[in-house]
Design an enzyme around this catalytic site. Structure first.
Site, short mmCIF file in Angstrom:
data_model
loop_
_atom_site.label_atom_id
_atom_site.label_comp_id
_atom_site.label_asym_id
_atom_site.label_seq_id
_atom_site.Cartn_x
_atom_site.Cartn_y
_atom_site.Cartn_z
CG ASP A 82 33.11 45.56 -21.91
OD1 ASP A 82 31.94 45.89 -21.10
OD2 ASP A 82 34.11 46.37 -21.94
CG HIS A 180 33.52 54.01 -20.23
ND1 HIS A 180 32.45 54.15 -20.74
CD2 HIS A 180 33.81 52.57 -19.77
CE1 HIS A 180 31.39 53.14 -20.26
NE2 HIS A 180 32.36 52.27 -20.03
CG ASN A 254 33.84 46.15 -16.61
OD1 ASN A 254 33.58 45.31 -15.93
ND2 ASN A 254 33.09 46.66 -17.69
#
Length: 309
Positions: A82, A180, A254
């Protein structure tokens, strides 16, 4: 069974209009919880290693734990790098046995991103490894990735087509409003589905990826706060939005923050309720169970990949 790359996994996901969960791993308990959940749901799975995990646990140690998992469970598992920040790191992970890598050139110019991505693709494809790249910038913090909200940029559909055609990359992470860590934009989380549909229509059959797609499950935020924490009321991407994205060409979603919250909440709860216990197995066991519960929920109720193998 051996580790697999993502090519066939994504082909089936696109055709079946579901997404494969890509879960970040750091230690044995996290891997066990994720794999146990995927095995019960009969779902393919991506275990991914971030920059922080590489520093903490060493990718070779994590790879051996993943190899133990594939001996234990009869499911398709890809081992994925990643946010690889250079060709050299991608090459190292490929040489170490990873079956999928991501080169993250989102901070580079368009042409430089293409140049290095193409270099990674050429090296990886010669070794039957698939490659993910990123176009656009997500806000937020994840290990060494740190982008301010005002610096975030959404993926341009026309550039996405040119990027894929010129690099030959196997999947593309796009920026359409995820973040994120906890949600970093003002107001309620929103995904730009019009942009997603445009990209999907220009790249028919092509697998897209969503980073920063944790929902920041409030039950675990509240548990962390109840048992000695001070985690603010962070927001994540609503799960119904992720489910919709999975039907529009997003084949990989994710998840990291939700796993961290669940594990931390379980450990805090156990230690507050059992202050005299100092055996790590006693508090890491409940943490593993919490990881499994989150992953099983994501696979079954959000991504739709149950019974896909």
């Amino acid at each position: 069974m051996p580790l697999v790359n993502t090519r066939e996994m994504f082909k089936k996901a696109y055709e079946g209009k579901y997404a494969i969960g890509a879960f970040n791993v750091n230690n044995m308990e996290i891997i066990q919880g994720i794999v146990d959940a995927a095995a019960e749901e009969k779902s393919g799975l991506i275990l991914q290693v971030s920059a922080g995990a590489r520093k903490y646990a060493n990718p070779i140690y994590l790879r051996k734990l993943v190899e133990a998992a594939i001996e234990d469970k009869d499911i398709d598992i890809a081992l994925h790098l990643d946010h690889g920040e250079s060709f050299e790191i991608c090459k190292q992970c490929i040489d170490d046995g990873f079956t999928s890598v991501m080169f993250d050139g989102s901070a580079l110019s368009f042409e430089e991103n293409i140049r290095i991505t193409k270099q990674v693709v050429e090296y990886a494809h010669a070794r039957n490894v698939t490659v993910e790249a990123e176009l656009g910038k997500l806000a937020g913090v994840e290990d060494d990735v740190n982008v301010k909200a005002e610096d975030a940029t959404y993926t341009d559909p026309a550039q996405a087509v040119e990027f894929v055609e010129r690099t030959g990359v196997d999947s593309l992470a796009i920026a359409i409003g995820t973040s994120h860590g906890a949600y970093k934009f003002k107001g309620e989380p929103q995904l730009d589905f019009e942009r997603l549909e445009k990209i999907s229509s220009l790249l028919p059959g092509y697998p897209l990826v969503l980073h920063g797609a944790s929902s920041v499950m409030q039950e675990y935020v509240q548990m962390c706060n109840e048992y000695g924490g001070s985690i603010p009321g962070a927001k994540g991407v609503p799960e119904e939005m992720l489910a919709r994205a999975a039907k529009l060409g997003v084949c990989k979603i994710n998840v990291d923050t939700d796993l961290r919250l669940a594990m931390t909440a379980a450990v805090r709860k156990f230690l507050i309720e059992n202050p005299s216990v100092f055996d790590p197995r006693k508090y890491l066991g409940p943490a593993r169970d919490a990881i499994k519960e989150v992953v099983q929920h994501k696979i079954k109720d959000v991504f739709g990949s149950s019974d896909s193998i």
